[in-house]
Design a protein around this motif. Structure first.
Motif, mmCIF file in Angstrom:
data_model
loop_
_atom_site.group_PDB
_atom_site.id
_atom_site.type_symbol
_atom_site.label_atom_id
_atom_site.label_comp_id
_atom_site.label_asym_id
_atom_site.label_seq_id
_atom_site.Cartn_x
_atom_site.Cartn_y
_atom_site.Cartn_z
ATOM 1 N N GLY A 1 0.767 -1.234 0.000
ATOM 2 C CA GLY A 1 0.000 0.000 0.000
ATOM 3 C C GLY A 1 0.798 1.284 0.000
ATOM 4 O O GLY A 1 0.210 2.369 0.051
ATOM 5 N N GLN A 2 2.117 1.201 -0.103
ATOM 6 C CA GLN A 2 2.939 2.411 -0.013
ATOM 7 C C GLN A 2 2.637 3.401 -1.139
ATOM 8 O O GLN A 2 2.466 4.598 -0.905
ATOM 9 C CB GLN A 2 4.420 2.034 -0.027
ATOM 10 C CG GLN A 2 4.859 1.189 1.157
ATOM 11 C CD GLN A 2 6.249 0.602 0.973
ATOM 12 O OE1 GLN A 2 6.752 0.487 -0.149
ATOM 13 N NE2 GLN A 2 6.873 0.225 2.074
ATOM 14 N N SER A 3 2.585 2.897 -2.362
ATOM 15 C CA SER A 3 2.348 3.786 -3.503
ATOM 16 C C SER A 3 0.949 4.381 -3.463
ATOM 17 O O SER A 3 0.763 5.579 -3.703
ATOM 18 C CB SER A 3 2.552 3.027 -4.816
ATOM 19 O OG SER A 3 3.892 2.643 -4.979
ATOM 20 N N ALA B 1 -2.671 8.945 -2.815
ATOM 21 C CA ALA B 1 -3.886 9.492 -2.211
ATOM 22 C C ALA B 1 -3.576 10.729 -1.377
ATOM 23 O O ALA B 1 -4.342 11.698 -1.374
ATOM 24 C CB ALA B 1 -4.554 8.425 -1.343
ATOM 25 N N ALA B 2 -2.449 10.718 -0.675
ATOM 26 C CA ALA B 2 -2.064 11.876 0.133
ATOM 27 C C ALA B 2 -1.697 13.066 -0.746
ATOM 28 O O ALA B 2 -1.968 14.216 -0.393
ATOM 29 C CB ALA B 2 -0.895 11.507 1.045
ATOM 30 N N ALA B 3 -1.106 12.781 -1.910
ATOM 31 C CA ALA B 3 -0.680 13.859 -2.807
ATOM 32 C C ALA B 3 -1.825 14.444 -3.620
ATOM 33 O O ALA B 3 -1.701 15.540 -4.165
ATOM 34 C CB ALA B 3 0.400 13.338 -3.754
ATOM 35 N N ALA B 4 -2.949 13.736 -3.708
ATOM 36 C CA ALA B 4 -4.082 14.193 -4.521
ATOM 37 C C ALA B 4 -5.379 14.073 -3.728
ATOM 38 O O ALA B 4 -6.243 13.246 -4.054
ATOM 39 C CB ALA B 4 -4.162 13.395 -5.817
ATOM 40 N N GLY C 1 -2.026 3.025 7.480
ATOM 41 C CA GLY C 1 -1.524 4.285 6.937
ATOM 42 C C GLY C 1 -2.623 5.301 6.711
ATOM 43 O O GLY C 1 -2.433 6.497 6.959
ATOM 44 N N LEU C 2 -3.777 4.837 6.227
ATOM 45 C CA LEU C 2 -4.901 5.757 6.009
ATOM 46 C C LEU C 2 -5.342 6.388 7.328
ATOM 47 O O LEU C 2 -5.633 7.586 7.400
ATOM 48 C CB LEU C 2 -6.074 5.006 5.370
ATOM 49 C CG LEU C 2 -5.858 4.464 3.960
ATOM 50 C CD1 LEU C 2 -7.076 3.662 3.514
ATOM 51 C CD2 LEU C 2 -5.587 5.599 2.974
ATOM 52 N N LEU D 1 -6.664 10.101 6.059
ATOM 53 C CA LEU D 1 -7.121 10.243 4.682
ATOM 54 C C LEU D 1 -8.520 9.659 4.555
ATOM 55 O O LEU D 1 -8.854 8.664 5.183
ATOM 56 C CB LEU D 1 -6.170 9.526 3.723
ATOM 57 C CG LEU D 1 -4.736 10.054 3.681
ATOM 58 C CD1 LEU D 1 -3.895 9.215 2.733
ATOM 59 C CD2 LEU D 1 -4.689 11.525 3.267
ATOM 60 N N SER D 2 -9.328 10.272 3.700
ATOM 61 C CA SER D 2 -10.703 9.805 3.518
ATOM 62 C C SER D 2 -11.024 9.496 2.061
ATOM 63 O O SER D 2 -12.170 9.167 1.743
ATOM 64 C CB SER D 2 -11.685 10.863 4.040
ATOM 65 O OG SER D 2 -11.529 12.087 3.331
#
Length: 237
Positions: A73-75, A80-83, A104-105, A110-111
């Motif tokens: 799930g790293q990528s 998701a964090a960048a966009a 990580g989410l 992150l949502s």
């Protein structure tokens, strides 16, 4: 909820199909299990839920990306964090990887990500509406090196047609592999798949796009002189 709940997903009789993945057992770390316990009720999706209204699911209309086989799930987490203005759906059968992504989410609050823990092809067939995705990502799938196993490679004509049906016109299938024979196989399949345009043109492969994060595995491979091949094919009809 301490386990991924997939009950009821295989009730209906099915013709046996070739699996393009191997269910690998893996020891769960405490953090990964905690990610499953706390994150699955919030982010998890199942086949039994059936077709998804993506606008309703995410509470907005936004560009949508689906990643097949996100590994640990790293990528996906980085994208998701960048966009934050975009939405992402990740699919992975490896439970430790699902737990790691969910952890990580939660850590990054992150949502804009939802997660399936089952066969990606069944998700595409049963849960994703036609012409609803802007991108489909397939990064470093199992290359099935031995010739007698090549039929298990996920990139086949039927896969290309299924993905095309789920992409919006103008949507893109982006694939990457570090195994050159598989890259050539991908190119051979996609070059004759109807309704696609190779965005690399005569160059065949594209340079690594900046939106694809570089993994630790890839960096290690680069140090050892291993190549990586990216392919981008756009739905044109």
């Amino acid at each position: 909820m301490s386990e991924i709940d997939t009950a009821g997903q295989t009730d209906a009789p099915r013709l046996r199909t070739i699996k393009s993945f191997v269910m690998r057992a893996g020891r769960m770390t405490e953090g990964q299990q905690r990610g499953l316990d706390k994150g699955w009720p919030r982010f998890g999706l199942t086949l039994e839920a059936g077709p998804q209204d993506l606008d309703g699911l995410f509470g907005r209309s936004a560009p949508r990306t689906l990643e097949i086989g996100f590994g640990m799930g790293q990528s996906l987490l980085e994208m998701a964090a960048a966009a934050p203005q975009e939405d992402f759906i990740g699919i992975e059968v490896h439970r430790p990887g699902v737990g790691a992504l969910l952890s990580g989410l939660l850590a990054q609050d992150l949502s804009n990500v939802r997660v399936y823990a089952c066969d990606a092809l069944e998700v595409l067939r049963q849960c994703i509406a036609d012409a609803s995705l802007d991108r489909v990502l397939l990064f470093f799938p199992d290359p099935w090196h031995k010739a007698r196993h090549n039929k298990r490679r996920i990139v086949q004509p039927a896969f290309a047609e299924l993905v095309r049906s789920k992409l919006k016109p103008g949507g893109v299938l982006h694939m990457a592999t570090d195994w050159q024979p598989y890259a050539e196989h991908m190119l051979e399949v996609m070059d004759v798949a109807p309704g696609y345009l190779n965005l690399a043109g005569d160059e065949r492969f594209v340079a690594r796009p900046p939106e694809r994060p570089v993994t630790k595995f890839e960096r290690r491979g680069e140090r050892l002189g291993h190549g990586v091949w990216d392919l981008k094919f756009q739905r044109v009809d």
